[in-house]
Design a protein around this motif. Structure first.
Motif, PDB file in Angstrom:
ATOM      1  N   ARG A  93       0.817  -1.197   0.000  1.00  0.00           N
ATOM      2  CA  ARG A  93       0.000   0.000   0.000  1.00  0.00           C
ATOM      3  C   ARG A  93       0.855   1.253   0.000  1.00  0.00           C
ATOM      4  NH1 ARG A  93      -4.642  -1.572   3.806  1.00  0.00           N
ATOM      5  NH2 ARG A  93      -5.776  -2.606   2.147  1.00  0.00           N
ATOM      6  N   PHE A  94       1.850   1.228   0.842  1.00  0.00           N
ATOM      7  CA  PHE A  94       2.733   2.373   0.930  1.00  0.00           C
ATOM      8  C   PHE A  94       3.373   2.632  -0.435  1.00  0.00           C
ATOM      9  CE2 PHE A  94       7.264   3.508   1.408  1.00  0.00           C
ATOM     10  CZ  PHE A  94       7.097   4.829   1.763  1.00  0.00           C
ATOM     11  N   GLN A  95       3.887   1.539  -1.014  1.00  0.00           N
ATOM     12  CA  GLN A  95       4.540   1.678  -2.311  1.00  0.00           C
ATOM     13  C   GLN A  95       3.580   2.205  -3.381  1.00  0.00           C
ATOM     14  OE1 GLN A  95       6.198  -1.663  -4.335  1.00  0.00           O
ATOM     15  NE2 GLN A  95       8.150  -1.350  -3.296  1.00  0.00           N
ATOM     16  N   SER A  96       2.376   1.615  -3.387  1.00  0.00           N
ATOM     17  CA  SER A  96       1.408   2.021  -4.404  1.00  0.00           C
ATOM     18  C   SER A  96       1.040   3.482  -4.241  1.00  0.00           C
ATOM     19  CB  SER A  96       0.134   1.196  -4.296  1.00  0.00           C
ATOM     20  OG  SER A  96       0.429  -0.149  -4.391  1.00  0.00           O
ATOM     21  N   TYR A  97       0.807   3.887  -3.000  1.00  0.00           N
ATOM     22  CA  TYR A  97       0.371   5.258  -2.807  1.00  0.00           C
ATOM     23  C   TYR A  97       1.476   6.244  -3.156  1.00  0.00           C
ATOM     24  CZ  TYR A  97      -2.161   9.208  -0.942  1.00  0.00           C
ATOM     25  OH  TYR A  97      -2.816  10.401  -0.824  1.00  0.00           O
ATOM     26  N   ARG A  98       2.692   5.891  -2.759  1.00  0.00           N
ATOM     27  CA  ARG A  98       3.808   6.763  -3.097  1.00  0.00           C
ATOM     28  C   ARG A  98       3.915   6.876  -4.605  1.00  0.00           C
ATOM     29  NH1 ARG A  98       9.466   4.762  -1.187  1.00  0.00           N
ATOM     30  NH2 ARG A  98       8.953   3.324  -2.856  1.00  0.00           N
ATOM     31  N   HIS A  99       3.716   5.739  -5.254  1.00  0.00           N
ATOM     32  CA  HIS A  99       3.815   5.738  -6.705  1.00  0.00           C
ATOM     33  C   HIS A  99       2.689   6.554  -7.334  1.00  0.00           C
ATOM     34  CE1 HIS A  99       5.492   4.239 -10.373  1.00  0.00           C
ATOM     35  NE2 HIS A  99       4.270   4.069 -10.823  1.00  0.00           N
ATOM     36  N   LEU A 100       1.504   6.385  -6.797  1.00  0.00           N
ATOM     37  CA  LEU A 100       0.356   7.150  -7.317  1.00  0.00           C
ATOM     38  C   LEU A 100       0.628   8.640  -7.250  1.00  0.00           C
ATOM     39  CD1 LEU A 100      -2.757   5.294  -5.912  1.00  0.00           C
ATOM     40  CD2 LEU A 100      -2.245   5.750  -8.301  1.00  0.00           C
ATOM     41  N   ASN A 101       1.285   9.048  -6.189  1.00  0.00           N
ATOM     42  CA  ASN A 101       1.565  10.469  -6.044  1.00  0.00           C
ATOM     43  C   ASN A 101       2.605  10.960  -7.033  1.00  0.00           C
ATOM     44  OD1 ASN A 101       0.277  12.246  -3.916  1.00  0.00           O
ATOM     45  ND2 ASN A 101       0.359  10.230  -2.968  1.00  0.00           N
ATOM     46  N   ARG A 102       3.418  10.026  -7.497  1.00  0.00           N
ATOM     47  CA  ARG A 102       4.428  10.427  -8.483  1.00  0.00           C
ATOM     48  C   ARG A 102       3.834  10.523  -9.874  1.00  0.00           C
ATOM     49  NH1 ARG A 102       8.897   6.336  -6.591  1.00  0.00           N
ATOM     50  NH2 ARG A 102       9.691   7.471  -4.790  1.00  0.00           N
ATOM     51  N   LEU A 103       2.758   9.788 -10.101  1.00  0.00           N
ATOM     52  CA  LEU A 103       2.202   9.754 -11.448  1.00  0.00           C
ATOM     53  C   LEU A 103       1.630  11.119 -11.829  1.00  0.00           C
ATOM     54  CD1 LEU A 103       0.476   6.282 -11.424  1.00  0.00           C
ATOM     55  CD2 LEU A 103       2.540   6.964 -12.622  1.00  0.00           C
ATOM     56  N   SER A 104       1.690  11.385 -13.107  1.00  0.00           N
ATOM     57  CA  SER A 104       1.255  12.700 -13.571  1.00  0.00           C
ATOM     58  C   SER A 104      -0.255  12.742 -13.730  1.00  0.00           C
ATOM     59  CB  SER A 104       1.906  13.006 -14.912  1.00  0.00           C
ATOM     60  OG  SER A 104       3.176  12.446 -14.958  1.00  0.00           O
ATOM     61  N   ALA A 106      -2.040  13.039 -16.192  1.00  0.00           N
ATOM     62  CA  ALA A 106      -2.559  12.279 -17.326  1.00  0.00           C
ATOM     63  C   ALA A 106      -3.085  10.921 -16.881  1.00  0.00           C
ATOM     64  CB  ALA A 106      -1.469  12.091 -18.374  1.00  0.00           C
ATOM     65  N   TYR A 107      -2.424  10.330 -15.879  1.00  0.00           N
ATOM     66  CA  TYR A 107      -2.856   9.033 -15.360  1.00  0.00           C
ATOM     67  C   TYR A 107      -4.256   9.140 -14.764  1.00  0.00           C
ATOM     68  CZ  TYR A 107      -2.943   4.893 -12.395  1.00  0.00           C
ATOM     69  OH  TYR A 107      -3.288   3.718 -11.795  1.00  0.00           O
ATOM     70  N   TYR A 108      -4.480  10.206 -14.017  1.00  0.00           N
ATOM     71  CA  TYR A 108      -5.758  10.369 -13.344  1.00  0.00           C
ATOM     72  C   TYR A 108      -6.874  10.738 -14.318  1.00  0.00           C
ATOM     73  CZ  TYR A 108      -3.144  10.162  -9.057  1.00  0.00           C
ATOM     74  OH  TYR A 108      -2.357   9.743  -8.041  1.00  0.00           O
ATOM     75  N   ASP A 109      -6.508  11.425 -15.408  1.00  0.00           N
ATOM     76  CA  ASP A 109      -7.521  11.819 -16.382  1.00  0.00           C
ATOM     77  C   ASP A 109      -8.236  10.615 -16.936  1.00  0.00           C
ATOM     78  OD1 ASP A 109      -6.810  14.375 -16.026  1.00  0.00           O
ATOM     79  OD2 ASP A 109      -5.551  14.537 -17.808  1.00  0.00           O
ATOM     80  N   ILE A 116      -9.213   3.435  -8.784  1.00  0.00           N
ATOM     81  CA  ILE A 116      -7.891   3.539  -8.161  1.00  0.00           C
ATOM     82  C   ILE A 116      -7.982   3.117  -6.695  1.00  0.00           C
ATOM     83  CG2 ILE A 116      -5.984   5.084  -7.607  1.00  0.00           C
ATOM     84  CD1 ILE A 116      -6.826   6.838  -9.913  1.00  0.00           C
ATOM     85  N   MET A 117      -9.053   3.564  -6.041  1.00  0.00           N
ATOM     86  CA  MET A 117      -9.238   3.205  -4.636  1.00  0.00           C
ATOM     87  C   MET A 117      -9.424   1.704  -4.478  1.00  0.00           C
ATOM     88  SD  MET A 117     -10.360   6.187  -2.646  1.00  0.00           S
ATOM     89  CE  MET A 117     -11.691   5.475  -1.761  1.00  0.00           C
ATOM     90  N   ALA A 118     -10.183   1.109  -5.404  1.00  0.00           N
ATOM     91  CA  ALA A 118     -10.443  -0.324  -5.319  1.00  0.00           C
ATOM     92  C   ALA A 118      -9.131  -1.097  -5.361  1.00  0.00           C
ATOM     93  CB  ALA A 118     -11.357  -0.760  -6.448  1.00  0.00           C
ATOM     94  N   ARG A 119      -8.204  -0.613  -6.172  1.00  0.00           N
ATOM     95  CA  ARG A 119      -6.903  -1.295  -6.220  1.00  0.00           C
ATOM     96  C   ARG A 119      -6.158  -1.146  -4.914  1.00  0.00           C
ATOM     97  NH1 ARG A 119      -4.535  -0.162 -12.217  1.00  0.00           N
ATOM     98  NH2 ARG A 119      -6.425  -0.844 -13.249  1.00  0.00           N
ATOM     99  N   LEU A 120      -6.165   0.070  -4.425  1.00  0.00           N
ATOM    100  CA  LEU A 120      -5.365   0.368  -3.241  1.00  0.00           C
ATOM    101  C   LEU A 120      -5.921  -0.346  -2.013  1.00  0.00           C
ATOM    102  CD1 LEU A 120      -2.924   2.095  -3.125  1.00  0.00           C
ATOM    103  CD2 LEU A 120      -4.316   4.033  -2.472  1.00  0.00           C
ATOM    104  N   ASP A 315       3.708  -0.323 -12.132  1.00  0.00           N
ATOM    105  CA  ASP A 315       4.570  -0.325 -13.309  1.00  0.00           C
ATOM    106  C   ASP A 315       4.324   0.857 -14.239  1.00  0.00           C
ATOM    107  OD1 ASP A 315       5.714  -2.544 -12.365  1.00  0.00           O
ATOM    108  OD2 ASP A 315       4.593  -3.947 -13.624  1.00  0.00           O
ATOM    109  N   THR A 316       3.281   1.634 -13.964  1.00  0.00           N
ATOM    110  CA  THR A 316       3.059   2.802 -14.805  1.00  0.00           C
ATOM    111  C   THR A 316       4.152   3.821 -14.516  1.00  0.00           C
ATOM    112  OG1 THR A 316       0.722   2.404 -14.456  1.00  0.00           O
ATOM    113  CG2 THR A 316       1.328   4.469 -15.531  1.00  0.00           C
TER     114      THR A 316
END
Lengths: 585, 593
Positions: A93-104, A106-109, A116-120, A315-316
């Motif tokens: 979870r920590f890794q995923s969330y940190r990664h989510l915050n790095r994503l631009s 465009a990913y969220y669009d 995203i929440m369902a994955r986390l 991996d994104t």
């Protein structure tokens, strides 16, 4: 299919010792289930007939000892397994969330927040269950089947053959039914989701339902969806029970067979009664693990798809990362230059085409154009939410790509149409822009945004919570809160994206005053539809279909035929002419 | 408890099923009891000094008994499950229908106060909780109590002394459970809370990811999240430790009981007081029939407590009365001409806080009325009253001379069309969305309406045309396109009175022109009420009504109001000051030149 598995195992690597411990503990209790039946058999066959009360007391002690041993080891084992599962979840979870915050952005669009929440949450929980229960149960089942089979064959191989003969029937029955049950479960899930969808939509859109007086129609539609649920639920139950009932009968037939054949063996003195009892007790522990093992691949499949989703996120690659040599731009002046910038959200679909414009520090730029012209995209590029596909953007002469992202964003503030505030106190919301702000600075920012008096009138003042558990703010108040949040950062570049269009005129006047105060001395990019705002800009940039069609002041642009002039005429002339008459008369 | 009694009343209507379930439960429990007794017979026969000659026959009988018992218990079990599922599913379906149908009758005010998510959870989760109580806990307890009584009876019948000794650990077993369960409950409540906190936080931060990014707060957010998940980790580990502790101890206590049974029972066998078979029967009954049922019965208490909250929410909803209902003698509204009259209308949402204070307004058929005023001045309330989402508290509103409270609600609303700022379209095809305006509309009529609404060319350009799915699984439309579909939907409904609440305010000017055209066509020949703050829309109105804190301040045409030089004039000049000055300057320049 198992491609993701080694990767999941790599999450266990830092906890190698605990994994090893778990395996050892598992091995050491796997023999305990066979001890009790053996002790009972010994009691019936040897102790009782010989009236040996000392041996009986030893049996008593042995049973207590086995349970005590089993208790200690299984507590330790379960705790270790539970800990491992939770720990891996935490890491993932920590890794995923940190990664989510790095994503631009465009990913969220392209993705919904819910997914995203369902994955986390959901998917990662599923993986935890897989580690804590699935794996361990599988290992334990394997071990106990092997141990029990060995013991059974050692007792009486003929009888053991009878017992083993039952397993295939049991497993085949399970396999036959489950093939029909699983699709039903999927269907049930889908129908349930469909029902939720209908509910969500019609309750959120109740104004439409009521406006068209469609209540009865909606009740009928809802009835259909729950009737579907009912039918499938019943169908699933029937299959499940048939499976269970047949399994029960198969078990009874083989238990009966064992007792009958075992009894015959006793009659021929090949066996003793206690042994037969122990035997039938052990056989009973054979069937369920067998089914679980056969079914293990399904659990694995589910876990693998959950893992795939989680790893896909991990991996994104973030599109926008700091170059290793990026410098921090500490003191920005606010000069912005676009040099032949091209941009598209998707390949082959250009949204901005060859944009070149130079804005001096402190200038106010109004961006005008029809919807879809690329206005918001243009300002998003300044904050480097997206990367131009060609061309350069310079801030104070530095290429955006060569400057540390954080240092730029800290000096740019955006006030957009929708003010997104967080469910924390008013003070924390304002400080979101600048965490080290003093209380004095917070008050000042609130004053600039014309919120201070309102806040002070609240019982808890700046510590009032907003959101579900706190007070509700009006749209205008929210807007002014986000202005305060922007003000406290003292940005060098200010972006106002349609900040006032959702407000009515009186509220807008208040917000406008706060905005004008905020705009002073900063480079500003303003997307607005209101003439008064646009006309007072230093520079008006007219966008159409991703191109700059005109740049200039209001006087220059309105004088020559073009997009601006026609926009201007379309929206304002009728109103202003009428007003002019009144003003001049 | 009162809720609970009311709940039992709801269940009462299924009494036939309940009787069948009870009978089947008794049968199933009875059929589950014999196997340990068969073991006793078997053991006794084989431990006798002289093996009897008809042992082979007894063996076959035991075999037959096993198969017979299992088969009949499989059959009763099947029907028992069938009836329980039928009961549960029926109950859920009926309850959900009842709730949903009830919600549909409630007035708009109810939905403004309640969150969609909460209402949904009421229909889905709360009802499911009740079902768990009925088809889970109730049936189990019935079965368990029958089994417990029967087993204890059998045990005491076999040997009362051994029964007392064997059951000696039973209180310890229960005490252990009770001691742990309280802590487990508090811990899992904290786990739930923590999860909800994380969930809420995530939802908020992911929705507002642009804010996070624009203030470069990513690292702070990750830190925050890590702290919260670390708390969750701690709580989860604690919960694991507690529940593992409970079940490990329980197993040990049970094992202790077995050890005592074998030891004391073994001595009894040696002394010839009981047979080895009886000892084996004891062993079977105590291990398999005692502990689980007891625990399940203790858990019933929790299940009922959990249900209580769900019951409370469900009944709260069912007890909410619609504010607006048809009178018994309400007549259907004849075709509306469009004359609307507000006669000294007063209205308040909360006692003594009037929002509309004595408003009188007369509108002729076909007139366009623009409502102008600051937010909170009562514009939206005015049009909500006309649709009768609320009833006036004093005065009356008439349409074509009929008090709207005297006519059937549905007949009024089908003739009043609304286009609001946030366009609500449903996740279905464009055609179905349009048809929502009039369920009987033909495809030609739908396409015609789309043309009038300036949206036909957009729809026809889509690969699937009118059958394109909208929403999550389908195409995304822009705000202006959605708005035009909503207009087409309103056109199909062919309302006699039209209400537009900020219908165009979030659109840019070009899109607005397209929509304005569509709206102009829609408004032609109908009485319309428009709430807008774009003056270009307002100036065209036959009647501009300026409102302030629930009172009409000014009323008249654009020119009249400007000439009056009151609120409207100042509002107007405020918005257009710069523009007017610029134009004046230009005119001057032109004049000079």
């Amino acid at each position: 299919m198992l491609g993701q598995f080694p990767r999941l195992l790599s999450y266990l690597k830092p906890y190698k010792k605990r994994v090893l411990l778990a395996v050892i503990l598992l091995l050491s209790i796997s023999f305990t289930p066979i001890v009790l039946p053996k002790l009972i058999a010994y009691t019936i066959d040897t102790v009782l007939p010989t009236h040996n009360s000392v041996a009986l007391f030893h049996v008593f002690l042995a049973i207590v000892a086995v349970y005590a041993f089993r208790g200690v080891v299984s507590f330790w084992l379960n705790f270790t397994i539970g800990w491992l599962g939770q720990r891996v979840v935490f890491d993932l979870r920590f890794q995923s969330y940190r990664h989510l915050n790095r994503l631009s952005l465009a990913y969220y669009d392209s993705r919904q927040t819910g997914k995203i929440m369902a994955r986390l949450m959901g998917d990662i929980d599923f993986i935890q269950q897989m580690i804590s229960n699935g794996f361990i149960t599988f290992l334990a089942d394997m071990l106990s089947i092997v141990v029990i089979l060995v013991v059974l064959f050692m007792y009486q191989w003929k009888l053991a053959l009878v017992a083993v003969a039952g397993i295939p029937f049991y497993v085949i029955n399970f396999k036959l039914f489950i093939r029909h049950i699983r699709p039903l479960s999927v269907e049930l899930r889908e129908r349930w989701d469909a029902m939720l969808g209908v509910l969500q939509e019609k309750l959120a859109g109740i104004t439409v339902v009521k406006a068209f007086a469609r209540e009865d129609y909606e009740i009928d539609r809802f009835m259909q969806t729950i009737q579907d649920n009912f039918n499938i639920g019943m169908k699933q139950m029937k299959l499940n029970r048939k499976l269970g009932s047949i399994a029960q009968v198969i078990r009874a037939i083989f238990t009966g067979l064992i007792i009958w054949y075992g009894g015959t063996l006793i009659l021929h003195h090949h066996m003793e009664i206690g042994e037969l009892l122990a035997f039938s007790a052990l056989v009973n522990q054979l069937y369920d693990p067998a089914v679980r093992i056969v079914d293990f691949n399904v659990t694995v499949q589910w876990t693998v798809s959950a893992m795939q989703r989680v790893f896909e996120t991990l991996d994104t690659r973030p599109e926008i990362v700091d170059a290793p040599s990026a410098i921090a731009l500490r003191q920005m002046h606010g000069g912005v230059e676009f040099q032949n910038v091209f941009f598209g959200y998707e390949r082959g679909q250009e949204v901005l085409h060859d944009i070149s414009i130079k804005v001096d520090p402190g200038q106010v730029v109004a961006i005008v154009g029809p919807s879809g012209a690329g206005k918001t995209t243009f300002v998003n590029l300044i904050a480097r939410f997206y990367e131009p596909s060609r061309g350069r953007i310079l801030i104070d002469g530095y290429d955006l790509k060569k400057v540390r992202l954080e240092s730029i964003r800290r000096q740019i503030s955006i006030v957009s149409q929708e003010s997104l505030l967080f469910s924390v106190s008013l003070k924390e919301n304002i400080k979101y822009g600048f965490h080290d702000a003093t209380d004095l600075q917070v008050v000042q920012a609130a004053k600039h945004a014309d919120m201070h008096e309102f806040i002070m009138a609240l019982p808890f003042g700046y510590d009032t919570k907003i959101g579900e558990e706190g007070i509700k703010l009006s749209v205008g108040q929210k807007q002014r809160m986000s202005i305060a949040r922007a003000a406290i950062t003292d940005p060098k570049i200010l972006i106002l994206d349609d900040s006032t269009s959702a407000l009515d005129s009186k509220t807008e006047a208040n917000v406008q005053a706060a905005l004008e105060y905020l705009m002073e001395g900063r480079t500003c990019f303003v997307i607005a539809h209101r003439l008064s705002t646009i006309m007072s800009a230093d520079l008006i940039m007219v966008l159409d279909a991703g191109r700059i069609v005109d740049v200039g002041t209001h006087e220059e642009l309105v004088a020559k035929p073009g997009v601006y002039q026609s926009l201007y005429n379309e929206q304002f002339r009728s109103a202003t002419e009428d007003g002019l008459e009144a003003l001049l008369s | 408890m009162r809720n609970f009694l009311r709940f039992l009343k709801e269940v009462k209507s299924y009494w036939r099923l309940l009787v069948v379930i009870s009978v089947l439960t008794l049968l199933t429990s009875a059929l589950s009891l014999p196997p340990p007794y068969l073991i006793k017979i078997l053991t006794d026969d084989f431990t006798q000094k002289h093996l009897s000659a008809n042992l082979p026959h007894i063996l076959i009988l035991i075999f037959a008994a096993y198969v017979l018992l299992a088969s009949s218990s499989a059959i009763t079990g099947y029907w028992l499950s069938y009836c329980i599922t039928l009961l549960g599913q029926h109950f859920k379906m009926d309850m959900r229908k009842k709730l949903y149908a009830h919600m549909q009758t409630l007035s708009l005010g109810f939905f403004e106060k309640s969150k969609t998510g909460k209402l949904m959870s009421n229909i889905t989760n709360d009802v499911a909780t009740l079902d768990q109580l009925i088809s889970g806990s109730f049936v189990n307890v019935l079965q368990d109590s029958v089994t417990l009584i029967a087993v204890i009876f059998i045990l005491f019948k076999l040997d009362w002394r051994l029964s007392i000794v064997a059951l000696s650990v039973y209180p310890i077993y229960i005490a252990n459970y009770l001691v742990f369960i309280k802590r487990i409950a508090t811990t899992s409540a904290s786990v739930r809370e923590q999860r909800e906190t994380i969930y809420g936080d995530l939802q908020e931060k992911l929705t507002a990811v642009q804010v996070v990014k624009s203030y470069a707060r990513e690292r702070y957010e990750v830190l925050q999240f890590t702290g919260e998940t670390r708390n969750l980790l701690g709580l989860n580990v604690r919960a694991t430790a507690l529940s593992t502790g409970l079940w490990t101890l329980a197993e040990f206590i049970g094992g202790l009981g077995t050890a005592i049974l074998i030891w004391y029972g073994g001595l009894q066998v040696m002394q010839g007081r009981i047979s080895a078979g009886s000892l084996m029967a004891f062993y079977g009954y105590i291990g398999g029939y005692l502990y689980q049922p007891t625990l399940r019965m203790i858990q019933l208490n929790d299940a009922i407590a959990r249900t209580n909250a769900a019951l409370w929410r469900i009944f709260l909803n069912l007890d909410t009365k619609p504010i607006v209902t048809d009178k018994l003698d309400a007549k259907p509204m004849p075709a509306i001409r469009g004359e609307v009259n507000y006669e000294d209308v007063w209205f308040e949402y909360q006692q003594d806080q009037p929002v509309i204070k004595g408003v009188s307004l007369h509108v002729e058929p076909g007139q366009m009325v623009a409502l102008v005023g600051a937010s909170g001045s009562g514009k939206t309330t005015m049009v909500n009253l006309l649709q009768r989402h609320y009833d006036v508290i004093k005065g009356r509103i008439t349409v074509d001379g009929l008090d709207i409270r005297d006519i059937k609600l549905a007949s009024l609303r089908t003739q009043v069309g609304v286009v609001i700022q946030e366009t609500m379209l449903f996740n279905t095809t464009i055609r179905e969305n349009l048809r929502y305006g009039r369920l009987t509309a033909t495809d030609e009529e739908i396409e015609e309406a789309a043309k009038v609404a300036n949206i036909a060319h957009v729809i026809e350009a889509l690969p699937k045309g009118y059958d394109t799915l909208l929403g999550e699984d389908g195409v995304k439309l822009s705000g202006g396109e959605k708005q035009r579909i909503a207009i087409a939907r309103a056109i199909l409904a062919d309302p006699r009175i039209l209400i537009m609440d900020e219908a165009t305010s979030s659109l840019d000017s070009e899109t607005e022109t397209l929509i304005q055209e569509a709206l102009d066509r829609l408004m032609a020949g109908r009485t319309s009420f428009v709430i807008a703050h774009r003056l270009s829309t307002i100036v065209k109105a036959d009647k501009i009504v300026v409102m302030e804190s629930g009172v009409i301040k000014e009323m008249g045409s654009h020119h009249e109001l400007l000439a009056e030089g009151g609120m409207y004039a100042s509002l107007y000049s405020q918005q257009f000051k710069v523009a007017l000055e610029a134009i004046a300057a230009q005119n001057e320049l032109a004049g000079e030149a």
